[in-house]
Write a protein that holds these residues in place. Sequence first.
Motif, short mmCIF file in Angstrom:
data_model
loop_
_atom_site.label_atom_id
_atom_site.label_comp_id
_atom_site.label_asym_id
_atom_site.label_seq_id
_atom_site.Cartn_x
_atom_site.Cartn_y
_atom_site.Cartn_z
N SER A 56 0.82 -1.21 0.00
CA SER A 56 0.00 0.00 0.00
C SER A 56 0.85 1.26 0.00
O SER A 56 0.35 2.35 -0.25
N THR A 57 2.15 1.14 0.28
CA THR A 57 3.03 2.31 0.26
C THR A 57 4.09 2.13 -0.82
O THR A 57 4.39 1.01 -1.23
N LEU B 120 3.66 1.49 -7.11
CA LEU B 120 2.82 0.33 -7.40
C LEU B 120 3.66 -0.78 -8.00
O LEU B 120 4.46 -0.54 -8.91
N SER C 200 4.56 -0.94 -11.81
CA SER C 200 4.51 0.36 -12.48
C SER C 200 5.80 0.69 -13.22
O SER C 200 5.80 1.57 -14.08
N SER D 93 3.33 7.83 -12.37
CA SER D 93 3.22 8.38 -11.01
C SER D 93 1.78 8.63 -10.60
O SER D 93 1.51 9.01 -9.45
N GLN D 94 0.84 8.43 -11.51
CA GLN D 94 -0.58 8.67 -11.23
C GLN D 94 -1.32 7.41 -10.80
O GLN D 94 -2.53 7.44 -10.61
N ARG E 248 -2.41 4.43 -8.26
CA ARG E 248 -2.55 4.20 -6.82
C ARG E 248 -3.22 2.85 -6.59
O ARG E 248 -4.19 2.52 -7.28
N VAL F 63 -6.63 -0.75 -9.42
CA VAL F 63 -5.56 0.24 -9.48
C VAL F 63 -6.18 1.52 -10.01
O VAL F 63 -6.70 1.55 -11.12
N ASP F 64 -6.17 2.55 -9.17
CA ASP F 64 -6.82 3.82 -9.51
C ASP F 64 -5.86 4.80 -10.16
O ASP F 64 -4.68 4.84 -9.81
N VAL G 173 -4.99 8.77 -10.40
CA VAL G 173 -5.22 9.94 -9.55
C VAL G 173 -6.33 10.80 -10.15
O VAL G 173 -7.22 11.26 -9.44
#
Length: 127
Positions: A59-60, A63, A66, A75-76, A78, A90-91, A93
């Motif tokens: 979660s940190t 991803l 990625s 980088s977008q 989450r 996977v969302d 941003v």
Amino acid sequence: MIAGPVCVALLVIGAMAVAGPSVAIEAPSAAAQSGLRAVQADRVKALIVQYRPGYRPKSTGPLLGSSAVTGAVRSQLRLGPPLGLRMWRVDFVRPVTGATAARVARQLATHPAIALAEIDRPVSFAQ
């Protein structure tokens, strides 16, 4: 004067309508439906990613997977909630175009930790 039951129930869910007898429901025109689908399909908020056995995203940090994605959209990404069967949402941003989402899904799928990646789309059985 109306003979028989006078109570008619109407339930509308998405593009599907269910009604009691003698109720006419007009469906949206084909052009309106296809236009709505095109607008909805062009803005994507999330992907569905399934990780291979032995891999679990954190979660940190970046991803997992990625590193296979090119461009600023990397980088977008989450990590969203787990969906079961080693799948996670996977969302993005901010919503991206359908073309960008498809590219990101293809790139994620090339990473050794990822079994599949696809656009998260609403499922509809209406025709």
